[in-house]
Design a protein around this motif. Structure first.
Motif, PDB file in Angstrom:
ATOM      1  N   TRP A  26       0.752  -1.491   0.023  1.00  0.00           N
ATOM      2  CA  TRP A  26       0.463  -0.174   0.115  1.00  0.00           C
ATOM      3  C   TRP A  26       0.863   0.993  -0.223  1.00  0.00           C
ATOM      4  O   TRP A  26       0.368   2.003  -0.158  1.00  0.00           O
ATOM      5  CB  TRP A  26      -0.763   0.189   1.554  1.00  0.00           C
ATOM      6  N   GLY A  27       1.893   0.967   0.622  1.00  0.00           N
ATOM      7  CA  GLY A  27       2.835   2.152   1.314  1.00  0.00           C
ATOM      8  C   GLY A  27       3.574   2.360   0.307  1.00  0.00           C
ATOM      9  O   GLY A  27       3.779   4.137   0.367  1.00  0.00           O
ATOM     10  N   THR A  28       3.215   2.077  -1.195  1.00  0.00           N
ATOM     11  CA  THR A  28       4.034   2.445  -2.768  1.00  0.00           C
ATOM     12  C   THR A  28       3.265   3.909  -3.526  1.00  0.00           C
ATOM     13  O   THR A  28       3.526   4.232  -3.973  1.00  0.00           O
ATOM     14  CB  THR A  28       4.800   1.503  -4.299  1.00  0.00           C
ATOM     15  N   GLY A  29       1.995   3.662  -2.422  1.00  0.00           N
ATOM     16  CA  GLY A  29       0.712   4.585  -3.305  1.00  0.00           C
ATOM     17  C   GLY A  29       0.420   3.986  -4.618  1.00  0.00           C
ATOM     18  O   GLY A  29      -0.245   4.820  -5.493  1.00  0.00           O
ATOM     19  N   THR A  31      -0.916   0.797  -6.156  1.00  0.00           N
ATOM     20  CA  THR A  31      -1.428  -0.368  -5.954  1.00  0.00           C
ATOM     21  C   THR A  31      -2.650   0.347  -6.826  1.00  0.00           C
ATOM     22  O   THR A  31      -2.937  -1.468  -7.731  1.00  0.00           O
ATOM     23  CB  THR A  31      -2.115  -0.946  -4.468  1.00  0.00           C
ATOM     24  N   ARG A  33      -3.256   2.468  -9.490  1.00  0.00           N
ATOM     25  CA  ARG A  33      -2.222   2.518 -10.734  1.00  0.00           C
ATOM     26  C   ARG A  33      -1.839   0.509 -11.388  1.00  0.00           C
ATOM     27  O   ARG A  33      -2.199   0.948 -12.589  1.00  0.00           O
ATOM     28  CB  ARG A  33      -1.666   3.461 -10.255  1.00  0.00           C
ATOM     29  N   ASP A 120       7.252   7.842 -11.159  1.00  0.00           N
ATOM     30  CA  ASP A 120       6.709   6.589  -9.844  1.00  0.00           C
ATOM     31  C   ASP A 120       6.939   6.183  -9.205  1.00  0.00           C
ATOM     32  O   ASP A 120       7.928   5.368  -8.624  1.00  0.00           O
ATOM     33  CB  ASP A 120       5.617   7.271  -8.653  1.00  0.00           C
ATOM     34  N   GLU A 124       9.055   3.958  -7.566  1.00  0.00           N
ATOM     35  CA  GLU A 124       8.788   2.687  -5.373  1.00  0.00           C
ATOM     36  C   GLU A 124       9.013   1.822  -6.502  1.00  0.00           C
ATOM     37  O   GLU A 124       8.691  -0.032  -5.619  1.00  0.00           O
ATOM     38  CB  GLU A 124       7.529   3.411  -5.466  1.00  0.00           C
TER      39      GLU A 124
END
Ligand code: FAD
Ligand code: SF4
Lengths: 155, 625
Positions: A26-29, A31, A33, A120, A124
């Motif tokens: 989740w922390g990658t921001g 998901t 996408r 990103d 990431e």
């Protein structure tokens, strides 16, 4: 599957096949996408087939899950290449084009090709944290940090 | 230094005719052109810089756009941050392929006429190739200046190390070099007493230290002489901790990011491991930093999107009367108009390919006939292995340390020297690591989950790549030429490169391979090196295969010498044939030894600038401020 359940399953699957925790995923921001990327390339029906195959084995033990993933997902002629593309996407941030043989048999997947879904994605990539490093050109570790042994996270 | 709004005028070409007289017209905004522009402007001279590229990265936003472009490319080749501009095109290694005998490949910007295909690149962007360089800044060895006298090979320089010594110091100040004198006093390199570099050396990486632990103090023998090995740090043009003792105790103020607004980054290298192709924070020197100072004087104008196309000569006096320049309005369209630009002195600083290309395209071959000849570039031989332990590869600057003890020695009578880089970025240059490792482990290794994550650590964090930078001597048949059949979109003739890797270099390469095996054995490292016959840089020497990579250190093509018959420029880089024309840059270097060329070309630029100021004084050129 509901929209939110679909995303949760995608995150759980991603965590399983990368050996990162769902929180880290989740922390990658990225998901949503990435789920959109998979949907975009192979279509929602095939993505659903992948997620359902994983959903059926979530309650099993870790060892059994791995064995089942090999049999029903990574070893599946249709889902295997897609699952591998998802693993590569998470680690590297690049969607790698599906094999030509897959395209012939299960395609056409019009949006397929090798591409970076968003700048990103590169930054990431999970690869870098796996090896205690950082993506070249981003998230620098600070002056002189390179002289010390790497902090490779346990998992 | 506060870097606020610069008076860099994007000159309106329409008013150029009336904008007064320029003391010097400089073609090219790379480090050579930038240093000369700044030196002349500081001395009160008026300068116009003519730059083929757009001026994208003058703003921090422009610079950052390169970075986003880089992140977004699936194929991160080393020119990937720089968008295509066909009006001022540049070489890209992705466009190359192996040539059949006698085949010519004109699909890439540099026409490859073989037999060897060079993947060397340079960057046509505002600030030139230093936006892209790695910024290793060793000095040449004193013995490098006397190759013919001492070793019966190559050429002697018309000047010696001590003639350039003070200019080396100026270049080290301008570029902002980080190094410790005690680490750099090897072979015959000397420093003036009490000299210190502007900043302290960058620490060796953990990987360097693991290599050092096994090889420091060991020796190799070559032609009966013994050479002690040691991992030494390289001098680097990137910001580290300033040395308080610099400049007689005045210290040194690092120059960070340059932009039209004050941005407080880049004062110190952060270990972004991305020096090539672009440093995100501008801790690494690029010529934009020198240009910013030059623009601050208010005496330097910039004409960008302006491609110098012909040097026009008065046939009676041999003097340059103007430079015909094509101005394009949009990088996406070849529409342009042509103007004539005039000044008192003319300086071509387009680099060792573009400068002779422009001269030859103007029909100016030099009375020596050597324009474009003697093209040199370091030949790189890569050797890669897995260390027995985790070394944390992929951290730090691209390269912090290496083995330099074989840069000089009596063996130069027989074979080329080399300098060995220990790459902190793993096998990337050789194999496309680490992405290629992940792809292989997933697709062929059938790994996922914890197995995969562990396998990635084992495969990537132990990587060691030794890049041997091997000397190449001048040879007249290695050259840049032009041919009207090969033009770019603006109708300018493109460079045609013919190149063979000389045997002297290949003997050095054969020894380099043997040396790498010895080092790997001493380290207990698993050798994974293999050279693919389909590789465009593939060559064999005495039956042994090698893949040679270009060094991006282009030089030799307008050689400096003592007379008109055997050289193109004099010791001030002024053309023998045209007394108001200077050709500056590594093209003037008679030999390159094993020094990455930029520090030396920067030192020579200071030397030439002094001479230009004297020449302008003699000509009583009007000084306007
Ligand atoms: C990947 C890479 C790594 C490198 N690493 C190192 C290193 O570690 N150490 C080192 O010493 N060197 C290194 N180099 C080499 C170094 O970058 C060059 O030696 C140096 O930048 C050359 O400077 P220059 O000013 O002579 O030419 P350039 O920087 O190439 O500048 C020439 C300028 O002229 C402009 N121009 C060209 N033709 C025309 C024309 N007809 N009209 C108008 N403008 C024109 C170009 O657009 C460009 O801006 C590296 C190079 C590369 C590519
Ligand atoms: S390591 Fe990073 S911060 Fe340092 S110079 Fe290279 S890219 Fe810039």
């Amino acid at each position: 599957m509901s929209v939110s359940r679909r995303l949760e399953t995608f995150v759980a699957f991603s965590a399983e096949v990368t050996a990162f925790t769902p929180t880290e995923v989740w922390g990658t921001g990225l998901t949503q996408r990435y789920l959109d990327t998979v949907d975009g390339v192979v279509g929602t029906a095939m993505t659903d087939a992948l997620l359902n195959a994983f959903d059926r084995i979530t309650t099993q033990s870790a060892g059994e899950r791995t064995a089942k993933l090999r049999q029903t997902v990574f070893g599946c002629e249709q889902l295997g290449p897609v699952a591998r593309a998802v693993v590569k996407l998470w680690y590297i941030g690049t969607w790698y084009a599906l094999p030509a043989a897959w395209q012939e048999r299960f395609g056409p997947a019009a949006q397929d090709g090798t591409f970076v879904p968003t700048p990103d994605a590169y930054v990431e990539g999970l690869l870098w944290s796996a090896i205690g490093a950082h993506p070249p050109g981003a998230k620098a570790q600070g002056f002189g940090s390179w002289q010390f042994p790497p902090g490779i996270p346990k998992f | 230094m506060s870097i606020l709004d610069r008076r860099a005028i994007m000159v309106d070409p329409g008013v150029l005719k009336n904008s007064g007289h320029y003391d010097a017209i400089i073609v090219g905004s790379g480090v050579a052109g930038a240093i000369i522009a700044n030196e002349l402007a500081q001395a009160g001279k008026r300068v116009l810089i003519v730059e083929a590229a757009t001026e994208t990265d003058r703003s921090f936003k422009g610079y950052s756009s390169y970075l986003q472009h880089f992140y977004g490319q699936a194929d991160k080749d080393n020119q990937s941050p720089f968008p295509v501009n066909r009006n001022a095109d540049m070489p890209r290694s992705g466009q190359l392929r192996k040539l059949d005998p006698l085949e010519i490949n004109s699909t890439s910007y540099i026409v490859q006429s073989g037999p060897y295909v060079t993947d060397t690149v340079y960057t046509r962007a505002f600030g030139g190739t230093t936006i892209h360089w790695e910024a290793k800044t060793p000095r040449m060895l004193p013995q490098d200046f006397q190759m013919q006298t001492l070793f019966g090979q190559g050429k002697d320089w018309p000047i010696r190390y001590h003639d350039l010594e003070v200019d080396y110091e100026l270049a080290e100040r301008e570029i902002g070099v980080s190094a410790n004198v005690e680490d750099q006093q090897y072979l015959d390199i000397t420093f003036r007493s009490s000299y210190v570099y502007p900043m302290h050396g960058l620490p060796l990486s953990y990987l360097d230290q693991r290599v050092a632990a096994q090889i420091d103090g060991s020796e190799v023998e070559l032609y009966g002489e013994r050479y002690p090995l040691r991992v030494r740090p390289f001098p680097q043009g990137r910001n580290a901790i300033p040395n308080q003792k610099y400049d007689g105790g005045k210290g040194y103020q690092p120059v960070g990011a340059v932009a039209s607004h004050q941005i407080d980054v880049g004062g110190r290298c952060q270990g972004n491991t991305n020096c090539v192709p672009i440093c995100p924070v501008q801790a690494k020197y690029h010529a934009g930093k020198t240009l910013a100072k030059a623009f601050d004087t208010g005496r330097v104008d910039l004409l960008s999107q302006a491609v110098a196309s012909r040097v026009v000569i008065d046939s009676a006096s041999g003097r340059v009367t103007g430079i015909e320049t094509k101005l394009y309005h949009d990088p996406a369209s070849p529409d342009h108009h042509t103007i004539m630009i005039t000044g008192t002195l003319y300086v071509l600083a387009g680099n060792a390919i573009e400068t002779p290309r422009l001269m030859l395209a103007s029909g100016l071959r030099s009375s020596s006939g050597l324009m474009g000849c003697n093209l040199m570039d370091h030949a790189y031989l890569l050797n890669w292995a897995l260390m027995p332990q985790i070394c944390g590869t992929m951290r730090g600057t691209t390269c912090t340390g290496g083995i330099v003890e074989l840069r000089g020695g009596a063996f130069r009578r027989h074979q080329a020297t080399f300098s060995v880089d220990i790459h902190n970025d793993g096998w990337g240059w050789a194999t496309g690591s680490p992405a290629s490792d992940v792809v292989e482990l997933v697709d062929a290794g059938n790994k996922f989950g914890a197995d995969l994550r562990q396998a990635i650590i084992d495969r990537v964090s132990r990587q060691l790549l030794l890049a041997f930078m091997i000397e190449v001597l001048p040879s007249e048949s290695n050259r840049v030429s032009v041919n009207p059949s090969y033009t770019d979109l603006l109708g300018n003739m493109r460079p045609v490169v013919s190149f063979t890797v000389p045997d002297y270099t290949l003997r050095g390469a054969a020894y380099a391979r043997q040396f790498a095996k010895t080092v790997f054995a001493r380290l207990g490292a698993e050798d994974h090196t293999k050279y693919d016959p389909s590789d465009y840089g593939f060559v064999t020497y005495e039956g042994e295969p090698f893949a040679i990579r270009g060094g991006n250190h282009l030089a030799g093509t307008h050689v400096m010498g003592t007379d008109k018959a055997t050289s193109v420029v004099d010791t001030n880089q002024r053309c023998w044939d045209h007394d108001n024309l200077y050709l500056v840059g590594a093209g003037s270097m008679p030999t390159i030894g094993t020094a990455n060329v930029t520090l030396t070309l920067a030192a020579m630029a200071f030397r030439s600038a002094r001479n230009m100021i004297m020449q302008l004084g003699r000509l009583h050129a009007p000084v306007q401020t």
